[in-house]
Design a protein around this motif. Structure first.
Motif, PDB file in Angstrom:
ATOM      1  N   GLN A  53       5.903   9.408   1.054  1.00 57.19           N
ATOM      2  CA  GLN A  53       5.286   8.894   2.202  1.00 57.19           C
ATOM      3  C   GLN A  53       4.198   9.429   2.371  1.00 57.19           C
ATOM      4  O   GLN A  53       3.554  10.508   1.910  1.00 57.19           O
ATOM      5  CB  GLN A  53       6.347   9.292   3.491  1.00 57.19           C
ATOM      6  CG  GLN A  53       7.719   8.560   3.276  1.00 57.19           C
ATOM      7  CD  GLN A  53       8.866   9.170   4.553  1.00 57.19           C
ATOM      8  OE1 GLN A  53       8.484  10.163   4.922  1.00 57.19           O
ATOM      9  NE2 GLN A  53       9.535   8.226   5.104  1.00 57.19           N
ATOM     10  N   CYS A  54       3.546   8.703   3.056  1.00 60.07           N
ATOM     11  CA  CYS A  54       1.732   8.778   3.027  1.00 60.07           C
ATOM     12  C   CYS A  54       1.206   9.047   4.509  1.00 60.07           C
ATOM     13  O   CYS A  54       1.765   8.537   5.365  1.00 60.07           O
ATOM     14  CB  CYS A  54       0.971   7.634   2.273  1.00 60.07           C
ATOM     15  SG  CYS A  54       1.628   7.481   0.441  1.00 60.07           S
ATOM     16  N   ASN A  55       0.226   9.649   4.478  1.00 67.15           N
ATOM     17  CA  ASN A  55      -0.667   9.889   5.770  1.00 67.15           C
ATOM     18  C   ASN A  55      -2.033   9.051   5.313  1.00 67.15           C
ATOM     19  O   ASN A  55      -2.848   9.671   4.480  1.00 67.15           O
ATOM     20  CB  ASN A  55      -0.684  11.338   5.974  1.00 67.15           C
ATOM     21  CG  ASN A  55      -1.823  11.431   7.144  1.00 67.15           C
ATOM     22  OD1 ASN A  55      -2.526  10.610   7.685  1.00 67.15           O
ATOM     23  ND2 ASN A  55      -1.878  12.777   7.548  1.00 67.15           N
ATOM     24  N   LEU A  56      -2.388   7.996   6.015  1.00 69.71           N
ATOM     25  CA  LEU A  56      -3.689   7.239   5.738  1.00 69.71           C
ATOM     26  C   LEU A  56      -4.628   7.911   6.580  1.00 69.71           C
ATOM     27  O   LEU A  56      -4.471   7.745   8.059  1.00 69.71           O
ATOM     28  CB  LEU A  56      -3.463   5.747   6.118  1.00 69.71           C
ATOM     29  CG  LEU A  56      -2.840   5.054   4.675  1.00 69.71           C
ATOM     30  CD1 LEU A  56      -3.954   5.068   3.837  1.00 69.71           C
ATOM     31  CD2 LEU A  56      -1.854   5.688   4.203  1.00 69.71           C
ATOM     32  N   THR A  57      -5.839   8.541   6.147  1.00 73.26           N
ATOM     33  CA  THR A  57      -6.694   9.258   6.788  1.00 73.26           C
ATOM     34  C   THR A  57      -7.789   8.452   6.970  1.00 73.26           C
ATOM     35  O   THR A  57      -8.172   7.557   6.368  1.00 73.26           O
ATOM     36  CB  THR A  57      -6.755  10.650   6.179  1.00 73.26           C
ATOM     37  OG1 THR A  57      -7.484  11.433   7.097  1.00 73.26           O
ATOM     38  CG2 THR A  57      -7.288  10.694   4.800  1.00 73.26           C
ATOM     39  N   ALA A  83      -3.573  -3.299   8.820  1.00 74.48           N
ATOM     40  CA  ALA A  83      -3.446  -3.191   7.583  1.00 74.48           C
ATOM     41  C   ALA A  83      -2.301  -2.088   7.255  1.00 74.48           C
ATOM     42  O   ALA A  83      -1.589  -2.244   6.523  1.00 74.48           O
ATOM     43  CB  ALA A  83      -4.511  -3.206   6.818  1.00 74.48           C
ATOM     44  N   CYS A  84      -2.269  -0.996   7.587  1.00 74.56           N
ATOM     45  CA  CYS A  84      -1.609   0.148   7.398  1.00 74.56           C
ATOM     46  C   CYS A  84      -0.158  -0.151   8.150  1.00 74.56           C
ATOM     47  O   CYS A  84       1.053   0.128   7.470  1.00 74.56           O
ATOM     48  CB  CYS A  84      -1.928   1.459   8.351  1.00 74.56           C
ATOM     49  SG  CYS A  84      -3.325   2.077   7.367  1.00 74.56           S
ATOM     50  N   ALA A  85       0.058  -0.874   9.346  1.00 72.79           N
ATOM     51  CA  ALA A  85       1.213  -1.328   9.837  1.00 72.79           C
ATOM     52  C   ALA A  85       1.865  -2.254   9.275  1.00 72.79           C
ATOM     53  O   ALA A  85       3.102  -2.222   8.833  1.00 72.79           O
ATOM     54  CB  ALA A  85       1.008  -1.588  11.312  1.00 72.79           C
ATOM     55  N   GLU A  86       0.949  -3.415   8.694  1.00 72.43           N
ATOM     56  CA  GLU A  86       1.527  -4.370   7.740  1.00 72.43           C
ATOM     57  C   GLU A  86       2.354  -3.746   6.548  1.00 72.43           C
ATOM     58  O   GLU A  86       3.151  -4.534   5.986  1.00 72.43           O
ATOM     59  CB  GLU A  86       0.557  -5.365   7.842  1.00 72.43           C
ATOM     60  CG  GLU A  86       0.284  -6.093   8.981  1.00 72.43           C
ATOM     61  CD  GLU A  86      -0.740  -7.123   8.756  1.00 72.43           C
ATOM     62  OE1 GLU A  86      -0.993  -7.822  10.300  1.00 72.43           O
ATOM     63  OE2 GLU A  86      -1.635  -7.113   8.064  1.00 72.43           O
ATOM     64  N   ALA A  87       1.597  -2.759   5.965  1.00 68.36           N
ATOM     65  CA  ALA A  87       2.113  -2.426   4.648  1.00 68.36           C
ATOM     66  C   ALA A  87       3.172  -1.236   4.813  1.00 68.36           C
ATOM     67  O   ALA A  87       3.641  -0.765   3.967  1.00 68.36           O
ATOM     68  CB  ALA A  87       1.031  -1.562   3.809  1.00 68.36           C
ATOM     69  N   ASN A  88       3.650  -1.136   6.195  1.00 67.86           N
ATOM     70  CA  ASN A  88       4.683  -0.079   6.363  1.00 67.86           C
ATOM     71  C   ASN A  88       4.511   1.293   6.066  1.00 67.86           C
ATOM     72  O   ASN A  88       5.374   1.879   5.676  1.00 67.86           O
ATOM     73  CB  ASN A  88       5.914  -0.672   5.677  1.00 67.86           C
ATOM     74  CG  ASN A  88       7.251   0.074   6.325  1.00 67.86           C
ATOM     75  OD1 ASN A  88       7.398   0.324   7.848  1.00 67.86           O
ATOM     76  ND2 ASN A  88       8.231   0.302   5.586  1.00 67.86           N
ATOM     77  N   VAL A  89       3.149   1.426   6.297  1.00 70.03           N
ATOM     78  CA  VAL A  89       2.746   2.894   5.982  1.00 70.03           C
ATOM     79  C   VAL A  89       3.356   3.916   6.669  1.00 70.03           C
ATOM     80  O   VAL A  89       3.572   3.551   7.745  1.00 70.03           O
ATOM     81  CB  VAL A  89       1.181   3.001   5.983  1.00 70.03           C
ATOM     82  CG1 VAL A  89       0.529   4.690   6.114  1.00 70.03           C
ATOM     83  CG2 VAL A  89       0.662   2.522   4.876  1.00 70.03           C
ATOM     84  N   TYR A  90       3.844   5.055   6.360  1.00 67.14           N
ATOM     85  CA  TYR A  90       4.533   6.031   7.167  1.00 67.14           C
ATOM     86  C   TYR A  90       3.764   6.485   8.338  1.00 67.14           C
ATOM     87  O   TYR A  90       4.273   6.581   9.515  1.00 67.14           O
ATOM     88  CB  TYR A  90       5.000   7.260   6.529  1.00 67.14           C
ATOM     89  CG  TYR A  90       5.821   8.276   7.287  1.00 67.14           C
ATOM     90  CD1 TYR A  90       7.134   7.938   7.581  1.00 67.14           C
ATOM     91  CD2 TYR A  90       5.198   9.554   7.583  1.00 67.14           C
ATOM     92  CE1 TYR A  90       7.684   8.871   8.264  1.00 67.14           C
ATOM     93  CE2 TYR A  90       6.056  10.474   8.275  1.00 67.14           C
ATOM     94  CZ  TYR A  90       7.300  10.067   8.771  1.00 67.14           C
ATOM     95  OH  TYR A  90       8.210  11.086   9.298  1.00 67.14           O
ATOM     96  N   LEU A  91       2.590   6.831   8.366  1.00 68.47           N
ATOM     97  CA  LEU A  91       1.593   7.586   9.090  1.00 68.47           C
ATOM     98  C   LEU A  91       0.218   7.267   9.003  1.00 68.47           C
ATOM     99  O   LEU A  91      -0.409   7.171   8.161  1.00 68.47           O
ATOM    100  CB  LEU A  91       1.986   9.160   9.382  1.00 68.47           C
ATOM    101  CG  LEU A  91       1.283   9.917  10.258  1.00 68.47           C
ATOM    102  CD1 LEU A  91       2.121  10.981  10.668  1.00 68.47           C
ATOM    103  CD2 LEU A  91      -0.175  10.475   9.813  1.00 68.47           C
ATOM    104  N   ILE A  92      -0.448   7.063  10.199  1.00 65.94           N
ATOM    105  CA  ILE A  92      -2.005   6.928  10.114  1.00 65.94           C
ATOM    106  C   ILE A  92      -2.633   8.101  11.121  1.00 65.94           C
ATOM    107  O   ILE A  92      -2.156   8.684  12.148  1.00 65.94           O
ATOM    108  CB  ILE A  92      -2.479   5.594  10.662  1.00 65.94           C
ATOM    109  CG1 ILE A  92      -1.857   5.390  12.349  1.00 65.94           C
ATOM    110  CG2 ILE A  92      -1.903   4.308   9.787  1.00 65.94           C
ATOM    111  CD1 ILE A  92      -2.835   4.260  12.767  1.00 65.94           C
ATOM    112  N   SER A  93      -3.843   8.490  10.607  1.00 67.79           N
ATOM    113  CA  SER A  93      -4.593   9.417  11.299  1.00 67.79           C
ATOM    114  C   SER A  93      -6.044   9.001  11.782  1.00 67.79           C
ATOM    115  O   SER A  93      -6.951   9.023  11.058  1.00 67.79           O
ATOM    116  CB  SER A  93      -4.881  10.691  10.263  1.00 67.79           C
ATOM    117  OG  SER A  93      -3.853  11.264  10.162  1.00 67.79           O
TER     118      SER A  93
END
Length: 319
Positions: free
Chosen positions: A151-155, A165-175
């Protein structure tokens, strides 16, 4: 009740620090690091043993000067991450080399390497978030890593296009970086007197939060890079908030009541029919001058600190 404890009723508090003593003091759920924080921590005398261990690890692994230096740098980040994990119940975020931000395959390879280094010491990957810059390549790397239970944190997130784009890629978390957004706009149009309701960074998170909750995206929003406690309090209710030791102290010393500002929508809406394409992402992101400038500047600055850390380690290894 002080404001820090009150805030915990609405948002998960995360320490934005590599300083293990600060983490012990404030009892956050999670902790985040980045190359700048790792470089700072690596210079603490109390962490000298972590540096020595990384040097010995790199020598055992062998290879040329570049390989040993990179291995030592990765081991320092993992060593500090493991020490932090001893003092928190949740997760630690470990960031990959910012110079890989535009190479999806290398982002994946580096993430897998860091996870395997943690797992060699019995740390389950469920306790690690890999931090990646919110470039198109970083987002797509996170999408692939998610399939491998990494799982990743997009910073370094500044634009709404990055968030979508992060939400559509189902990224775990954004900062999203509240403070850096505020800095950019405030230099051009000073907010005097300061009004948190007009703070551009705060408004950015409100927009992302409302969009995510409206369409029921699972991606966690973690406000980051704060300059003032007013910004933090204006985001009470955000999923997570990562806060520096200085501002944690201010919150702990203040007893003015905290009011929840962000609430999930009770309505459920159908999501947009199709996710952003790469071309659409670049077009939308590049409409935001602030986001373009701050993303590139953030990558450059993290790369500079990564190089400083590597130069320090190379000096230990080869001199």
């Amino acid at each position: 009740m002080n404001q820090l404890d009150a805030l915990r009723q609405f948002s998960t508090v995360v320490a934005d620090s590599g300083d293990i003593e600060s983490i012990r003091h404030y009892h956050p759920e999670d902790a985040t690091t980045n190359p700048s924080l790792i470089l700072k921590a690596a210079n603490f005398h109390a962490y000298k043993y972590l540096i020595n261990d990384a040097i010995q690890y790199a020598k055992r692994q062998g290879g040329n000067k570049e390989t040993q230096t990179i291995n030592a740098s990765d081991k320092v980040a993992v060593n500090i991450g493991m020490e932090i994990l001893k003092n928190i119940p949740g997760r630690v975020s470990t960031e990959i080399d910012a110079r890989l931000s535009f190479d999806r395959n290398m982002c994946i390879i580096k993430a897998e390497k860091l996870i395997s280094m943690y797992e060699e010491y019995g740390i389950n990957r469920s306790r690690i978030l890999i931090k990646l810059a919110s470039t198109w390549e970083g987002i797509k790397a996170a999408e692939e890593l998610q399939k491998k239970e990494i799982q990743c944190n997009l910073t370094l997130l500044f634009s709404f296009a990055q968030a979508r784009a992060c939400a559509e890629a189902n990224v775990y978390l954004i900062s999203p970086f509240v403070g850096r957004i505020y800095d950019w706009y405030n230099m051009r149009q000073p907010l005097e007197p300061y009004d948190v309701d007009k703070d551009w960074g705060v408004k950015s998170i409100h927009r992302i939060y409302n969009y995510y909750k409206k369409y029921r995206y699972n991606t966690i929003i973690m406000g980051a890079s704060f300059r003032k406690i007013e910004q933090i309090l204006a985001l009470a209710g955000c999923d997570k908030l990562t806060i520096s030791p200085k501002l944690l102290q201010e919150l702990a010393n203040n007893h003015i009541p905290v009011i929840r500002k962000l609430m999930p929508s009770i309505e459920c809406f159908h999501r947009p029919l199709s996710p952003l394409s790469q071309a659409e992402f670049y077009w939308e992101h590049n409409q935001d001058s602030m986001a373009v400038e701050k993303l590139s500047d953030g990558i450059r600055q993290f790369a500079i600190d990564q190089k400083k850390l590597e130069d320090m380690l190379a000096n230990y290894l080869f001199n």
